[in-house]
Design an enzyme around this catalytic site. Structure first.
Site, PDB file in Angstrom:
ATOM      1  N   LYS A  91      11.892  86.072  28.543  1.00 44.81           N
ATOM      2  CA  LYS A  91      12.547  86.181  27.232  1.00 44.81           C
ATOM      3  C   LYS A  91      13.846  86.977  27.348  1.00 44.81           C
ATOM      4  O   LYS A  91      14.899  86.548  26.891  1.00 44.81           O
ATOM      5  CB  LYS A  91      11.607  86.870  26.211  1.00 44.81           C
ATOM      6  CG  LYS A  91      10.283  86.169  26.021  1.00 44.81           C
ATOM      7  CD  LYS A  91       9.393  86.871  25.019  1.00 44.81           C
ATOM      8  CE  LYS A  91       8.908  88.243  25.415  1.00 44.81           C
ATOM      9  NZ  LYS A  91       7.962  88.255  26.569  1.00 44.81           N
ATOM     10  N   ARG A 148       5.011  89.619  16.692  1.00 48.18           N
ATOM     11  CA  ARG A 148       3.949  89.546  17.687  1.00 48.18           C
ATOM     12  C   ARG A 148       2.578  89.458  17.040  1.00 48.18           C
ATOM     13  O   ARG A 148       1.571  89.365  17.757  1.00 48.18           O
ATOM     14  CB  ARG A 148       3.994  90.815  18.533  1.00 48.18           C
ATOM     15  CG  ARG A 148       4.655  90.623  19.878  1.00 48.18           C
ATOM     16  CD  ARG A 148       4.779  91.996  20.481  1.00 48.18           C
ATOM     17  NE  ARG A 148       4.617  91.984  21.888  1.00 48.18           N
ATOM     18  CZ  ARG A 148       5.657  92.094  22.735  1.00 48.18           C
ATOM     19  NH1 ARG A 148       6.884  92.138  22.290  1.00 48.18           N
ATOM     20  NH2 ARG A 148       5.425  92.143  24.016  1.00 48.18           N
ATOM     21  N   ARG A 159       9.875  93.110  38.864  1.00 47.39           N
ATOM     22  CA  ARG A 159      11.042  93.315  37.987  1.00 47.39           C
ATOM     23  C   ARG A 159      11.668  94.699  38.195  1.00 47.39           C
ATOM     24  O   ARG A 159      10.976  95.706  38.334  1.00 47.39           O
ATOM     25  CB  ARG A 159      10.623  93.175  36.522  1.00 47.39           C
ATOM     26  CG  ARG A 159      11.745  93.604  35.573  1.00 47.39           C
ATOM     27  CD  ARG A 159      11.513  93.258  34.145  1.00 47.39           C
ATOM     28  NE  ARG A 159      10.192  93.612  33.677  1.00 47.39           N
ATOM     29  CZ  ARG A 159       9.646  93.127  32.582  1.00 47.39           C
ATOM     30  NH1 ARG A 159      10.309  92.263  31.844  1.00 47.39           N
ATOM     31  NH2 ARG A 159       8.438  93.478  32.224  1.00 47.39           N
ATOM     32  N   ARG A 194       9.862  99.482  34.992  1.00 55.24           N
ATOM     33  CA  ARG A 194       9.315  99.904  33.695  1.00 55.24           C
ATOM     34  C   ARG A 194       7.937 100.537  33.868  1.00 55.24           C
ATOM     35  O   ARG A 194       7.129 100.065  34.669  1.00 55.24           O
ATOM     36  CB  ARG A 194       9.194  98.678  32.773  1.00 55.24           C
ATOM     37  CG  ARG A 194      10.314  98.600  31.773  1.00 55.24           C
ATOM     38  CD  ARG A 194      10.369  97.294  31.064  1.00 55.24           C
ATOM     39  NE  ARG A 194       9.143  96.887  30.391  1.00 55.24           N
ATOM     40  CZ  ARG A 194       9.046  95.792  29.647  1.00 55.24           C
ATOM     41  NH1 ARG A 194      10.106  95.017  29.481  1.00 55.24           N
ATOM     42  NH2 ARG A 194       7.917  95.453  29.068  1.00 55.24           N
ATOM     43  N   ARG A 221      -1.666  93.806  28.714  1.00 54.07           N
ATOM     44  CA  ARG A 221      -0.588  93.173  27.928  1.00 54.07           C
ATOM     45  C   ARG A 221      -0.849  91.675  27.789  1.00 54.07           C
ATOM     46  O   ARG A 221      -0.629  91.100  26.723  1.00 54.07           O
ATOM     47  CB  ARG A 221       0.767  93.417  28.604  1.00 54.07           C
ATOM     48  CG  ARG A 221       1.316  94.814  28.328  1.00 54.07           C
ATOM     49  CD  ARG A 221       2.387  95.225  29.300  1.00 54.07           C
ATOM     50  NE  ARG A 221       3.551  94.374  29.281  1.00 54.07           N
ATOM     51  CZ  ARG A 221       4.492  94.384  30.242  1.00 54.07           C
ATOM     52  NH1 ARG A 221       4.387  95.195  31.264  1.00 54.07           N
ATOM     53  NH2 ARG A 221       5.525  93.589  30.140  1.00 54.07           N
TER      54      ARG A 221
END
Ligand code: AP5
Ligand code: MG
Length: 215
Positions: free
Chosen positions: A13, A88, A127, A160, A171
């Site tokens: 996203k 969400r 990431r 992160r 998640r």
């Protein structure tokens, strides 16, 4: 144009939003980024959000909705926006409808990036993000030219806090329980566009550009 970009954690996203923002000049409104900024500044909202984000849980609806309501009132969002990571939950989606109705505007399109869990986990674990400008990298698929340095601004890259294996599992679980039902919510409204999120970042963006060009 008023757009939502949806998809599970790691679907791409943010990566697509960066490109959409550059090409179409809509403000990119990411609730995840807004919470991370608030955490960095140690604001009361940030401190509250951190206790949920660290566990991979959703921040309570009322807190998130107020954050987005305020952001949508800023002048740069008047002509259009790209919402990433919001709504969400069904409650957030209903509240968004109300906020937009008050302003006599509506969502034009909901882009949903479809990616298998196995791929999501690999993406999230590799990431890296720039501390200064927020640009996103990946240790295998989108390497910076200089290790741990941003190509754009030479800022330091970091991982992160919620990108660890245990939090990622939660998640994903939270996504399937609380957020995936929104896909049928937007399908019923005729707004949902599913896109295969497993091609290259450039190929996916080319598809998005073609779709947006036709609206
Ligand atoms: P948020 O920041 O929104 O995280 P998320 O939804 O889990 O999604 P990510 O940011 O992890 O993934 P992404 O889809 O943006 O992928 P990216 O482009 O970075 O939310 C974080 C937390 O904040 C939530 O868990 C919650 O606690 C809270 N929160 C946020 N919004 C909320 C709300 N509305 N209500 C309540 N709580 C909320 O890509 C991932 C990696 O893959 C990168 O390394 C990238 O380089 C790579 N990649 C991307 N696309 C490709 C591709 N096509 N091919 C190969 N690699 C790719
Ligand atoms: Mg993101």
């Amino acid at each position: 144009m008023r757009l939502l970009i949806m998809g599970p954690p790691g679907a791409g996203k943010g990566s697509q939003a960066e490109l959409i923002k550059k090409h179409f000049s809509f403000p990119h409104i990411s609730t995840g980024d807004m919470f991370r900024e608030a955490i960095a500044k140690k604001t009361p909202t940030g401190l509250l959000a951190k206790s949920y984000i660290d566990k991979g849980e959703l921040v309570p609806d009322e807190v998130t909705i107020e954050l987005v309501r305020g952001r949508l009132q800023e002048p740069d969002a008047e002509q259009g926006f790209l919402l990433d990571g919001f709504p969400r939950t069904i409650i957030q989606a209903d509240m968004l409808e109300e906020i937009l109705k008050e302003n006599q505007i509506r969502i034009d399109l909901v882009i949903n990036l479809v990616v298998e869990d196995e791929v999501l986990i690999k993406r999230i674990s590799g990431r890296r993000i720039c501390k200064s400008c927020g640009a996103t990298y990946h240790v295998e698929t989108k390497k910076p030219k200089v290790i741990d340095r941003c190509d754009e601004c030479q800022g330091e890259l970091f991982q992160r806090a919620d990108d660890n294996e245990e939090t990622v599992k939660n998640r994903l679980d939270v996504y399937y329980r609380q957020t995936e039902p929104l896909l049928s919510y937007y399908r019923k409204k005729g707004l949902l566009k599913n896109i295969d999120g497993e091609g290259s970042i450039e190929a996916i963006f080319a598809e998005i550009k073609a779709i947006l060009g036709g609206i």
